[in-house]
Design a protein around this motif. Structure first.
Motif, PDB file in Angstrom:
ATOM      1  N   ARG A  26       0.481  -1.689   0.045  1.00 26.28           N
ATOM      2  CA  ARG A  26       0.131   0.114   0.342  1.00 26.28           C
ATOM      3  C   ARG A  26       1.060   1.932  -0.235  1.00 26.28           C
ATOM      4  NH1 ARG A  26      -3.842  -1.288  -2.243  1.00 26.28           N
ATOM      5  NH2 ARG A  26      -4.803   0.120  -1.921  1.00 26.28           N
ATOM      6  N   THR A  27       1.765   1.183  -0.830  1.00 29.00           N
ATOM      7  CA  THR A  27       2.915   2.906  -1.044  1.00 29.00           C
ATOM      8  C   THR A  27       1.546   3.389  -1.585  1.00 29.00           C
ATOM      9  OG1 THR A  27       4.432   0.805  -1.974  1.00 29.00           O
ATOM     10  CG2 THR A  27       5.051   3.192  -2.348  1.00 29.00           C
ATOM     11  N   PRO A  28       2.633   4.893  -0.425  1.00 26.17           N
ATOM     12  CA  PRO A  28       1.014   6.166  -1.299  1.00 26.17           C
ATOM     13  C   PRO A  28       1.535   6.477  -2.174  1.00 26.17           C
ATOM     14  CG  PRO A  28       2.033   6.398   1.412  1.00 26.17           C
ATOM     15  CD  PRO A  28       2.944   5.141   0.808  1.00 26.17           C
ATOM     16  N   ILE A  29       0.399   7.122  -2.642  1.00 23.08           N
ATOM     17  CA  ILE A  29       0.906   7.756  -4.351  1.00 23.08           C
ATOM     18  C   ILE A  29       0.175   8.752  -3.900  1.00 23.08           C
ATOM     19  CG2 ILE A  29       0.770   7.820  -6.594  1.00 23.08           C
ATOM     20  CD1 ILE A  29       0.717   4.951  -6.952  1.00 23.08           C
ATOM     21  N   ILE A  30       0.940  10.064  -4.611  1.00 27.95           N
ATOM     22  CA  ILE A  30       0.348  11.197  -4.099  1.00 27.95           C
ATOM     23  C   ILE A  30       0.187  12.155  -5.632  1.00 27.95           C
ATOM     24  CG2 ILE A  30       0.531  13.593  -3.527  1.00 27.95           C
ATOM     25  CD1 ILE A  30       0.031  11.422  -0.731  1.00 27.95           C
ATOM     26  N   GLY A  31      -0.721  12.164  -6.290  1.00 30.85           N
ATOM     27  CA  GLY A  31      -0.992  12.938  -8.272  1.00 30.85           C
ATOM     28  C   GLY A  31      -0.807  14.185  -8.016  1.00 30.85           C
ATOM     29  N   TYR A  32      -0.242  14.613  -8.899  1.00 33.92           N
ATOM     30  CA  TYR A  32      -0.044  16.296  -9.125  1.00 33.92           C
ATOM     31  C   TYR A  32      -0.058  16.163 -10.482  1.00 33.92           C
ATOM     32  CZ  TYR A  32       4.638  14.877 -10.418  1.00 33.92           C
ATOM     33  OH  TYR A  32       5.179  14.463 -11.535  1.00 33.92           O
ATOM     34  N   PHE A  33      -0.328  17.528 -11.106  1.00 33.90           N
ATOM     35  CA  PHE A  33      -0.275  18.023 -12.094  1.00 33.90           C
ATOM     36  C   PHE A  33       0.512  19.093 -12.981  1.00 33.90           C
ATOM     37  CE2 PHE A  33      -4.578  16.603 -11.176  1.00 33.90           C
ATOM     38  CZ  PHE A  33      -5.506  16.424 -12.148  1.00 33.90           C
ATOM     39  N   CYS A  34       1.805  19.478 -12.162  1.00 37.29           N
ATOM     40  CA  CYS A  34       1.652  20.429 -12.174  1.00 37.29           C
ATOM     41  C   CYS A  34       3.718  20.906 -12.150  1.00 37.29           C
ATOM     42  CB  CYS A  34       1.468  21.625 -12.067  1.00 37.29           C
ATOM     43  SG  CYS A  34       2.536  23.154 -12.146  1.00 37.29           S
ATOM     44  N   SER A  35       4.707  20.982 -12.780  1.00 38.59           N
ATOM     45  CA  SER A  35       6.383  20.875 -11.975  1.00 38.59           C
ATOM     46  C   SER A  35       6.576  21.937 -11.554  1.00 38.59           C
ATOM     47  CB  SER A  35       6.576  21.602 -13.484  1.00 38.59           C
ATOM     48  OG  SER A  35       6.480  22.725 -13.839  1.00 38.59           O
ATOM     49  N   TYR A  36       5.942  22.572 -10.994  1.00 40.21           N
ATOM     50  CA  TYR A  36       5.634  22.953  -9.717  1.00 40.21           C
ATOM     51  C   TYR A  36       5.321  22.017  -8.224  1.00 40.21           C
ATOM     52  CZ  TYR A  36       6.462  27.190 -11.976  1.00 40.21           C
ATOM     53  OH  TYR A  36       7.517  28.554 -12.480  1.00 40.21           O
ATOM     54  N   ALA A  37       5.026  21.047  -8.564  1.00 39.72           N
ATOM     55  CA  ALA A  37       4.703  20.223  -7.523  1.00 39.72           C
ATOM     56  C   ALA A  37       6.263  19.632  -6.800  1.00 39.72           C
ATOM     57  CB  ALA A  37       3.718  19.174  -8.024  1.00 39.72           C
ATOM     58  N   PRO A  38       6.590  20.184  -5.812  1.00 38.05           N
ATOM     59  CA  PRO A  38       7.571  19.961  -5.014  1.00 38.05           C
ATOM     60  C   PRO A  38       7.101  18.351  -4.728  1.00 38.05           C
ATOM     61  CG  PRO A  38       6.374  21.007  -3.154  1.00 38.05           C
ATOM     62  CD  PRO A  38       5.643  20.839  -4.716  1.00 38.05           C
TER      63      PRO A  38
END
Lengths: 374, 268
Positions: A26-38
Motif C-alpha cells: 500500500r505504498t502511498p501515491i500522491i497525484g499532481y498536475f504541474c512541474s511546480y509540485a515539490p
C-alpha cells in the motif's frame, strides 16, 4: 533495449504501473498536475509522486463539473478521478498555477474522494525577495501537512536524500536530452518523450537507477558522430504533450524534435536543488531560478529570450508551439514569444491539441508544410 | 527536356498535370473516388491521354494533396501548401500572397522571392471556409456548385447566415428556402459567409504584394469579389491555367526542378 521498452510501457500505461507499485505494501501515491509540485517533499514522506497527464478515454462525467472551455488536462484528469481510474491515489497536491487548475482543485476536493488534498498557494511573481521567503514558507507548510497526513516524521535528512534522488533523475534526463540534441538518432524523440513521462510517475529511486542504466547502455560517454543527415531540427514549446505519436509524425515529415520547452519536457529537468543546507529553502530556490512557466512571472521578456536562445543553441530551424486548446496562460504568452522568434528570423507554427489529436490529414499537412518551409 | 508530372489527390477532386519544357501538355480533373489510389490512377490516365504520352515517358512525378501517401506511382510526396505556392507563382509570377481553398481546408501563404512558402496559416477548427461548405450548400439549394458563384451578382437582398457552422448554416438555408427567399439571395449569403471565414485567415498572414487564389473555390466569383471587399485588396486573376490545378502544377514544377537541378526550393 529492454529497459527502454520497460520505460515506454510505463509511459504508455502509467495507471497499470501505479497499481503494481501500490501492491500489498500500500505504498502511498500522491497525484499532481504541474512541474511546480515539490516532488522531493513527497518522496521524502515515503510516497510516490504521480504526474497526471489527462485522460485517454472519452470525457463525460467531468463535463458535469467543468465548462467545456476548460483544457483537456483539467477535464481529463477529473474524468479519470471520477471514473475511479485514479483510485490508487492517496491524495493530490495542487500548486497554485492557472485558473483552471485552481478551480479544479476545489471540485477535486469535493468530488474526488481522496483522503489527502493540499493546495500549495505559491507566489505568482517569482523575481522578488519576498516571493522567495513566501515560497519557502508555503513549501514548509506543505511538508508539515503531508507528514501529518501520512503519519511520518519527514526529517531534513529524508528531504536531503530525496533531493539527491530527484537531482539524479534530472541529471540523467538532462544528459539524455543533450545527447539526443547532438545525435538525434541515438534514441527517437518519441522514446525520449516516453522516458521523461515514465520518470514523472515511477518510484523515483527505481527511475534514477533505470535512467543511469539506460545512459550506460546507450554509451553516451562516447556518442557516435553522425554526418549531417539533412534532416530539419525543431523545438517544441508549450504545456503538456500526451501524444507520443506527434513526435513520430514530425519524424516522418523529416524533422527531429531536438529540444523542448514543455511541462512534460525540460521544465521538469531544468535546474538542480542544492544538496546542502536547508532542503526546503533549496527546493524553493530552484523554483525561483528556473525559467518560469506562463502561469508565473519573472520578467516581461524572459521566456522570449530563452526560446530564441534555445533555438540557437540547438540549431533548430523552427519552433512548433504545442498548446492545449483553451490553455489561456500559454495563449497569453504566445504573441510575444512569436514576436521574439520573428525578430530572430526563426519560423514558428501553433498546433492546438486536446486529449485527442486533430484529424491526421490536416495535421500532417501542416507539419509537413512547416518542415518543408524551414 | 524531360516530361514530368504532378498529381494532386484532394478530398473532393483529384488532378493530374503533365509538363514538358515548362509548359502544360496535358491535364485532367476528376471527382475523387473513395480510394485515393484509384483517384490518382484515373486522373493521371486522363492527363496522359490528353498529353498523348505514356506513363513510361514520365521522368519524375510528385504527389500532393490529402491522398498523397496512397499514390503508388509517384517518386516522392510534398505537402499541398508547398505545391500550391509553387503553382501559384507559376500562374502569376508576381504573386506574393496565396489563398488556397480546398475541399476540406483553407490556407493562406506568403511566398518568398523563389516561390517557397515563407509563412502560412491553415484553418483547423471546422469545415466552414472550405470547399465542402459550398458543396453542402449547393446541394441544399439543388444547384450545381459552379452556378453558386454567379448568384451573388444577381442577388437583390442577400441573406445573412446566423451561423458559419456547416451543419447549422444548412438548417438556416433550408429555413430561408421554405420562407420563399430567392435562390440568388440565399446563394449570395452563402458566398459571403464563406468569404468572411476566409478573410479571417487571410488577414492572419498580413497579405502583401499581389494576391492570388487557388483551389476550386477560386472559380466562385461571388466568394472572390466579396473577399476582395473584406480584405480591401484586389485578388489577381490568371488565364494561364485553371486555378484548381495549381497544386498539381506546383507538384509538376517541383518534379522538373528535381530532375534538372533548377529552382531554389528548400526540399531535400
Amino acid at each position: 533495449m529492454q529497459l527502454l521498452e520497460k520505460l515506454c510501457q510505463i509511459a504508455e500505461n502509467p495507471y497499470a504501473y501505479a497499481e503494481k507499485i501500490k501492491g500489498d505494501a500500500r505504498t502511498p501515491i500522491i497525484g499532481y498536475f504541474c512541474s511546480y509540485a515539490p516532488e522531493e517533499v513527497i518522496c521524502a514522506a515515503g510516497a510516490v509522486p504521480f504526474r497526471i497527464f489527462g485522460t485517454r478515454g472519452d470525457i463525460s462525467l467531468a463535463d458535469a463539473h467543468l465548462q467545456s472551455y476548460c483544457c483537456s488536462l483539467a477535464r481529463g484528469g477529473l474524468e479519470d478521478a471520477l471514473t475511479g481510474r485514479l483510485s490508487f491515489l492517496d491524495g493530490t497536491v495542487f500548486p497554485h498555477t492557472c485558473d483552471s487548475i485552481q478551480r479544479l482543485s476545489d471540485i477535486w476536493r469535493l468530488n474526488g474522494g481522496f483522503s489527502f488534498h493540499s493546495d500549495i498557494v505559491l507566489p505568482v511573481k517569482l523575481d522578488t525577495p519576498s516571493a522567495r521567503t513566501y515560497m519557502t514558507a508555503v513549501l514548509r507548510d506543505f511538508r508539515d501537512e503531508l507528514a501529518a497526513a501520512l503519519k511520518v516524521p519527514l526529517t531534513d535528512d529524508d528531504l536531503t536524500s530525496a533531493v539527491r534522488t530527484v537531482n539524479q533523475i534530472r541529471k540523467h534526463l538532462g544528459d539524455l536530452y543533450a545527447a539526443h540534441s547532438k545525435t538525434p538518432g541515438i534514441l527517437s524523440a518519441k522514446a525520449l518523450h516516453q522516458v521523461i513521462k515514465a520518470a514523472m510517475v515511477m518510484d523515483r529511486k527505481e527511475a534514477a537507477a533505470d535512467l543511469a542504466a539506460l545512459l550506460e547502455s546507450l554509451g553516451l560517454d562516447n556518442p557516435p558522430t553522425v554526418a549531417d543527415s539533412g534532416r530539419k531540427r525543431v523545438i517544441l514549446s508549450g504545456g503538456i504533450c500526451n501524444h507520443p505519436d506527434l513526435y513520430s509524425l514530425m519524424e516522418v515529415a523529416g524533422a527531429d524534435v531536438v529540444w523542448d520547452d514543455l511541462c512534460t519536457g525540460t521544465r521538469y529537468v531544468e535546474g538542480l536543488v542544492g544538496e546542502t543546507g536547508d532542503p526546503i529553502a533549496a527546493i524553493a530556490e530552484r523554483y525561483m531560478e528556473r525559467m518560469v512557466c506562463p502561469a508565473k512571472h519573472s520578467d516581461n521578456t524572459a521566456r522570449g529570450r530563452n526560446l530564441v536562445e534555445l533555438a540557437r543553441t540547438h540549431q533548430a530551424g523552427g519552433v512548433i508551439f504545442l498548446f492545449l486548446k483553451f490553455c489561456d496562460p500559454h495563449a497569453f504568452d504566445y504573441p510575444y514569444l512569436k514576436q521574439f522568434l520573428d525578430e530572430a528570423g526563426i519560423p514558428s507554427m501553433v498546433l492546438e491539441i486536446e486529449e485527442r489529436l486533430p484529424p491526421e490529414g490536416q495535421m500532417k499537412t501542416r507539419i509537413e508544410s512547416f518542415v518543408e518551409m524551414i | 527536356m524531360s516530361i514530368v508530372a504532378g498529381c494532386d489527390v484532394g478530398s473532393l477532386t483529384a488532378k493530374a498535370v503533365i509538363m514538358k519544357n515548362g509548359k502544360i501538355i496535358g491535364s485532367h480533373i476528376i471527382k475523387s473516388k473513395p480510394r485515393p489510389k484509384d483517384s490518382a490512377d484515373a486522373a493521371l490516365e486522363g492527363a496522359l491521354s490528353a498529353a498523348g504520352v505514356s506513363k513510361a515517358d514520365i521522368a519524375y512525378c510528385i504527389g500532393t494533396g490529402y491522398g498523397r501517401e496512397k499514390i503508388d506511382f509517384v517518386n516522392e510526396v510534398v505537402s499541398e501548401i508547398t505545391c500550391h505556392g509553387k503553382g501559384a507563382r507559376w500562374m502569376l509570377p508576381t504573386a506574393e500572397t496565396v489563398i488556397d481553398i480546398g475541399g476540406q481546408d483553407c490556407k493562406t501563404m506568403k511566398l518568398d522571392k523563389d516561390g517557397n512558402v515563407d509563412r502560412f496559416a491553415a484553418n483547423d477548427k471546422c469545415a466552414s471556409g472550405t470547399g465542402r461548405f459550398l458543396e453542402v450548400m449547393a446541394k441544399v439549394l439543388h444547384i450545381d456548385i459552379d452556378e453558386l458563384g454567379k448568384l451573388s451578382a444577381k442577388a437583390k437582398n442577400p441573406i445573412t447566415l446566423a451561423s458559419t457552422c456547416t451543419v447549422w448554416a444548412q438548417a438556416d438555408v433550408i429555413k430561408y428556402i421554405n420562407s420563399g427567399v430567392s435562390i440568388e439571395d440565399i446563394g449570395a449569403g452563402v458566398n459571403t459567409a464563406m468569404a468572411v471565414r476566409v478573410a479571417i485567415l487571410v488577414n492572419a498572414v498580413k497579405p502583401e504584394g499581389d494576391i492570388f487564389m487557388t483551389g476550386g473555390v477560386a472559380k466562385n466569383i461571388g466568394v472572390l469579389e466579396t473577399l476582395e471587399k473584406l480584405i480591401g485588396k484586389r485578388i489577381k486573376r490568371s488565364r494561364k491555367a485553371d486555378p484548381q490545378m495549381a497544386g498539381a502544377i506546383g507538384a509538376a514544377l517541383l518534379s522538373m526542378e528535381k530532375i534538372d537541378g533548377s529552382g531554389n526550393n528548400r526540399l531535400k
